[in-house]
Design a protein around this motif. Structure first.
Motif, PDB file in Angstrom:
ATOM      1  N   ILE A  28      32.030  76.808  48.519  1.00 26.83           N
ATOM      2  CA  ILE A  28      33.253  77.215  49.559  1.00 26.83           C
ATOM      3  C   ILE A  28      34.434  76.710  48.787  1.00 26.83           C
ATOM      4  O   ILE A  28      34.922  75.483  48.853  1.00 26.83           O
ATOM      5  CB  ILE A  28      32.980  76.525  50.537  1.00 26.83           C
ATOM      6  N   THR A  29      35.195  77.616  47.704  1.00 26.25           N
ATOM      7  CA  THR A  29      36.284  77.227  47.212  1.00 26.25           C
ATOM      8  C   THR A  29      37.392  78.077  47.627  1.00 26.25           C
ATOM      9  O   THR A  29      37.250  79.208  48.179  1.00 26.25           O
ATOM     10  CB  THR A  29      35.966  77.698  45.792  1.00 26.25           C
ATOM     11  N   ARG A  30      38.574  78.012  47.323  1.00 28.58           N
ATOM     12  CA  ARG A  30      39.777  78.587  47.571  1.00 28.58           C
ATOM     13  C   ARG A  30      39.644  79.990  47.264  1.00 28.58           C
ATOM     14  O   ARG A  30      40.042  81.082  47.858  1.00 28.58           O
ATOM     15  CB  ARG A  30      40.987  77.910  46.961  1.00 28.58           C
ATOM     16  N   ASP A  31      38.989  80.170  46.043  1.00 32.45           N
ATOM     17  CA  ASP A  31      38.917  81.390  45.412  1.00 32.45           C
ATOM     18  C   ASP A  31      37.704  82.187  46.164  1.00 32.45           C
ATOM     19  O   ASP A  31      38.048  83.405  46.388  1.00 32.45           O
ATOM     20  CB  ASP A  31      38.357  81.501  43.896  1.00 32.45           C
ATOM     21  N   LEU A  32      36.863  81.524  46.695  1.00 29.65           N
ATOM     22  CA  LEU A  32      35.773  82.206  47.626  1.00 29.65           C
ATOM     23  C   LEU A  32      36.614  82.927  49.006  1.00 29.65           C
ATOM     24  O   LEU A  32      36.499  84.027  49.309  1.00 29.65           O
ATOM     25  CB  LEU A  32      34.748  81.386  48.111  1.00 29.65           C
ATOM     26  N   TRP A  33      37.549  81.822  49.452  1.00 27.47           N
ATOM     27  CA  TRP A  33      38.102  82.685  50.695  1.00 27.47           C
ATOM     28  C   TRP A  33      38.986  83.737  50.468  1.00 27.47           C
ATOM     29  O   TRP A  33      38.902  84.450  51.197  1.00 27.47           O
ATOM     30  CB  TRP A  33      38.915  81.490  51.282  1.00 27.47           C
ATOM     31  N   LEU A  34      39.901  83.784  49.378  1.00 26.17           N
ATOM     32  CA  LEU A  34      40.612  84.709  48.878  1.00 26.17           C
ATOM     33  C   LEU A  34      39.921  86.044  48.689  1.00 26.17           C
ATOM     34  O   LEU A  34      40.242  87.144  48.984  1.00 26.17           O
ATOM     35  CB  LEU A  34      41.547  84.222  47.839  1.00 26.17           C
ATOM     36  N   ALA A  35      38.620  85.841  47.922  1.00 22.89           N
ATOM     37  CA  ALA A  35      37.914  86.990  47.645  1.00 22.89           C
ATOM     38  C   ALA A  35      37.343  87.621  48.884  1.00 22.89           C
ATOM     39  O   ALA A  35      37.199  88.801  48.992  1.00 22.89           O
ATOM     40  CB  ALA A  35      36.790  86.631  46.527  1.00 22.89           C
ATOM     41  N   GLN A  65      22.230  81.970  51.766  1.00 26.00           N
ATOM     42  CA  GLN A  65      22.745  81.065  50.700  1.00 26.00           C
ATOM     43  C   GLN A  65      22.671  79.710  51.057  1.00 26.00           C
ATOM     44  O   GLN A  65      22.045  78.856  50.274  1.00 26.00           O
ATOM     45  CB  GLN A  65      24.087  81.624  50.346  1.00 26.00           C
ATOM     46  N   THR A  66      23.718  79.340  52.050  1.00 20.83           N
ATOM     47  CA  THR A  66      23.563  77.948  52.370  1.00 20.83           C
ATOM     48  C   THR A  66      24.082  77.878  54.087  1.00 20.83           C
ATOM     49  O   THR A  66      25.072  78.789  54.427  1.00 20.83           O
ATOM     50  CB  THR A  66      24.431  76.955  51.867  1.00 20.83           C
ATOM     51  N   MET A  67      23.505  76.950  54.798  1.00 24.21           N
ATOM     52  CA  MET A  67      24.204  76.993  56.193  1.00 24.21           C
ATOM     53  C   MET A  67      25.585  76.507  56.175  1.00 24.21           C
ATOM     54  O   MET A  67      26.392  77.077  56.949  1.00 24.21           O
ATOM     55  CB  MET A  67      23.357  76.026  56.881  1.00 24.21           C
ATOM     56  N   ALA A  68      26.067  75.578  55.225  1.00 24.58           N
ATOM     57  CA  ALA A  68      27.276  75.469  55.128  1.00 24.58           C
ATOM     58  C   ALA A  68      28.265  76.601  54.826  1.00 24.58           C
ATOM     59  O   ALA A  68      29.449  76.786  55.502  1.00 24.58           O
ATOM     60  CB  ALA A  68      27.569  74.185  53.792  1.00 24.58           C
ATOM     61  N   LEU A  69      28.023  77.669  53.929  1.00 18.25           N
ATOM     62  CA  LEU A  69      28.572  78.950  53.834  1.00 18.25           C
ATOM     63  C   LEU A  69      28.941  79.545  55.161  1.00 18.25           C
ATOM     64  O   LEU A  69      29.801  79.902  55.279  1.00 18.25           O
ATOM     65  CB  LEU A  69      27.924  79.639  52.672  1.00 18.25           C
ATOM     66  N   ALA A  70      27.723  79.834  55.859  1.00 20.76           N
ATOM     67  CA  ALA A  70      27.673  80.258  57.089  1.00 20.76           C
ATOM     68  C   ALA A  70      28.480  79.786  58.222  1.00 20.76           C
ATOM     69  O   ALA A  70      29.268  80.470  58.850  1.00 20.76           O
ATOM     70  CB  ALA A  70      26.195  80.630  57.385  1.00 20.76           C
ATOM     71  N   ASP A 186      31.591  62.163  55.830  1.00 21.73           N
ATOM     72  CA  ASP A 186      30.415  62.165  55.295  1.00 21.73           C
ATOM     73  C   ASP A 186      29.297  62.373  56.089  1.00 21.73           C
ATOM     74  O   ASP A 186      28.743  61.583  56.694  1.00 21.73           O
ATOM     75  CB  ASP A 186      30.250  60.467  54.607  1.00 21.73           C
ATOM     76  N   LYS A 187      28.791  63.708  55.855  1.00 23.29           N
ATOM     77  CA  LYS A 187      27.470  64.222  56.846  1.00 23.29           C
ATOM     78  C   LYS A 187      26.240  64.103  56.344  1.00 23.29           C
ATOM     79  O   LYS A 187      26.086  63.780  55.123  1.00 23.29           O
ATOM     80  CB  LYS A 187      27.896  65.561  57.229  1.00 23.29           C
ATOM     81  N   VAL A 188      25.167  63.987  56.922  1.00 22.54           N
ATOM     82  CA  VAL A 188      23.906  63.876  56.531  1.00 22.54           C
ATOM     83  C   VAL A 188      23.572  65.176  55.584  1.00 22.54           C
ATOM     84  O   VAL A 188      22.972  65.209  54.427  1.00 22.54           O
ATOM     85  CB  VAL A 188      23.016  63.844  57.397  1.00 22.54           C
ATOM     86  N   GLY A 189      23.923  66.470  56.071  1.00 21.42           N
ATOM     87  CA  GLY A 189      23.625  67.596  55.402  1.00 21.42           C
ATOM     88  C   GLY A 189      25.207  68.292  55.300  1.00 21.42           C
ATOM     89  O   GLY A 189      26.131  67.944  55.751  1.00 21.42           O
ATOM     90  N   GLN A 190      25.061  69.683  54.807  1.00 24.23           N
ATOM     91  CA  GLN A 190      26.132  70.624  54.569  1.00 24.23           C
ATOM     92  C   GLN A 190      27.301  69.964  53.879  1.00 24.23           C
ATOM     93  O   GLN A 190      28.397  69.936  54.316  1.00 24.23           O
ATOM     94  CB  GLN A 190      26.424  71.102  55.763  1.00 24.23           C
ATOM     95  N   PRO A 191      27.177  69.092  52.867  1.00 24.37           N
ATOM     96  CA  PRO A 191      28.267  68.534  52.020  1.00 24.37           C
ATOM     97  C   PRO A 191      29.185  69.306  51.611  1.00 24.37           C
ATOM     98  O   PRO A 191      30.445  68.869  51.593  1.00 24.37           O
ATOM     99  CB  PRO A 191      27.591  67.587  50.803  1.00 24.37           C
ATOM    100  N   GLU A 192      28.893  70.592  51.550  1.00 22.06           N
ATOM    101  CA  GLU A 192      30.178  71.599  50.910  1.00 22.06           C
ATOM    102  C   GLU A 192      31.211  71.943  51.997  1.00 22.06           C
ATOM    103  O   GLU A 192      32.080  72.427  51.783  1.00 22.06           O
ATOM    104  CB  GLU A 192      29.460  72.721  50.422  1.00 22.06           C
ATOM    105  N   ALA A 193      30.538  71.925  53.303  1.00 24.39           N
ATOM    106  CA  ALA A 193      31.469  72.174  54.208  1.00 24.39           C
ATOM    107  C   ALA A 193      32.392  71.008  54.637  1.00 24.39           C
ATOM    108  O   ALA A 193      32.132  70.060  54.500  1.00 24.39           O
ATOM    109  CB  ALA A 193      30.528  72.442  55.601  1.00 24.39           C
ATOM    110  N   ASP A 194      33.550  71.670  54.860  1.00 21.00           N
ATOM    111  CA  ASP A 194      34.702  70.774  55.018  1.00 21.00           C
ATOM    112  C   ASP A 194      34.796  70.557  56.673  1.00 21.00           C
ATOM    113  O   ASP A 194      35.045  71.287  57.234  1.00 21.00           O
ATOM    114  CB  ASP A 194      35.973  71.806  54.580  1.00 21.00           C
ATOM    115  N   THR A 195      34.580  69.237  56.953  1.00 24.11           N
ATOM    116  CA  THR A 195      34.468  68.880  58.395  1.00 24.11           C
ATOM    117  C   THR A 195      35.310  67.552  58.473  1.00 24.11           C
ATOM    118  O   THR A 195      35.283  66.646  57.514  1.00 24.11           O
ATOM    119  CB  THR A 195      33.099  68.513  58.583  1.00 24.11           C
TER     120      THR A 195
END
Length: 365
Positions: A28-35, A65-70, A186-195
């Motif tokens: 989940i990067t800035r480039d992904l959002w723009l793409a 792919q991942t729950m974080a992405l969704a 600092d979550k148990v899961g989905q570390p890629e997600a920005d919370t």
């Protein structure tokens, strides 16, 4: 069995999403959002005429792919979008929607508070009239996209009094004096997600930041929560079925005592049960997607889909970890990460207990 809600056009769209994810990966990067913006994915919830089935397809493929992405992207195009389209003036839409569609402006929604949790009627964040505008004070927590969001729809109490009344919705933009975010949680899961947590300290809001009806915010949220919950259900079962399919392959390749572990009767029967439960759950969720696309989905039906899919997802993934044995407990294994990522789904978008309360009330109990 063919999934009847989806036409050839929906499946062609699915292929384009898969190709996009193959090229851009799950990060989940800035480039992904723009793409995603360039691909038109972030516009799905912004048009006047919308076919919700396209949003469901996108959520499914992201969740595989991942729950974080969704969760991160769907908050933007599936949850926040209806607020910005249905409750705004033409001037507000002209101001905000181009950045939302392009991915330049990441969005979030600020409902949950440290002391209120799922009890939205009890929120304490307040907006007080001052001169020609409002002064916002309070905080929100567990906000997906909260750390990077450039635009947040915030629920605040505008008239003190009864629990569910006197709440209004405001758009708060990054850079407004007094609006700050805490560090990524600092979550148990989905570390890629920005919370993150959000803090409002005497944030002055011009009149043009109010969306919807003054003191009508609670009703606005209740009307739009079913879409968030059916979106969550779509992600839950897509994620579970993807990991289950990968586990079935593993069970056919991994050997113990001279045979594939999937050929042992216990494991074979277990996998048969899990596949059946996943397919039956997906069939109900698919019908809810069709109903929502037709404007017919009720809050109770969405609650059923949300809690049942979350419970089924966690049950399936727990068994998948067990089938992997010791390897299933290793963070390097996708099944282990998926198991941790899914644990939050019975909690967010209204806890499963709240969903059962809604269903029980509908029974007259």
């Amino acid at each position: 069995m063919p999934r009847r809600p989806f036409t050839e056009d929906h499946e062609l769209f699915r292929d384009s999403v898969r190709e996009f994810l193959r090229r851009h990966g799950p990060g989940i990067t800035r480039d992904l959002w723009l793409a995603a913006g360039r691909q038109g994915f972030l516009e799905l919830g912004l048009g006047e005429e919308r076919d919700y089935r396209y949003q469901a397809v996108l959520i499914e493929e992201l969740a595989k792919q991942t729950m974080a992405l969704a969760s991160s992207l769907s908050i933007h195009f599936d949850v926040v979008a209806p607020y910005l389209v249905e409750l705004t003036t033409p001037e507000q839409r002209e101001r905000w929607l181009p950045g939302v569609a392009s991915g330049e402006t990441v969005t979030a929604i600020g409902m949950t508070e440290p002391s209120a949790g799922s009890d939205l009627a009890a929120l304490r964040t307040s907006a007080v009239r001052r001169d020609d505008g409002w002064v916002l004070n309070g905080s929100k927590t567990f906000i997906t996209n909260g750390y990077s969001a450039g635009l947040v729809v915030v629920a605040a109490r505008t008239t003190p009094g009864a629990r569910g009344k006197g709440i209004s919705l405001f758009v708060v933009e990054r850079g407004m004096p007094g609006f700050t975010t805490g560090p990524k949680l600092d979550k148990v899961g989905q570390p890629e997600a920005d919370t993150a947590e959000l803090f409002f300290d005497d944030v002055w809001l011009p009149p043009g930041q109010l969306i919807g009806e003054l003191d009508g915010g609670f009703a606005h949220m209740m009307q739009r929560l079913p879409q968030e919950r059916i979106g969550a259900a779509v992600a839950n079962i897509a994620h579970a079925r993807q990991i289950l399919d990968e586990t079935i392959v593993y069970a056919g390749e991994r050997h113990a005592f001279g045979q594939a572990i999937g050929s042992f009767q216990h494991n074979k029967f277990l996998l048969a049960e899990l596949v059946t439960k996943a397919d039956v759950t997906r069939a109900y969720v698919d019908q809810c997607v069709v109903a929502h696309a037709a404007g017919e989905l009720t809050a109770v039906e969405a609650a059923k889909a949300k809690w049942w899919s979350a419970q089924t997802q966690n049950e399936i993934l727990d068994h998948c970890v067990q089938l992997y044995g010791g390897y299933g407990y290793m963070n390097e294994q996708r099944v282990a990460r998926a198991w941790k990522d899914a644990r939050v789904t019975p909690i967010w978008a209204g806890s499963n207990e709240i969903m059962k309360e809604l269903i029980g009330r509908d029974l007259g109990l």
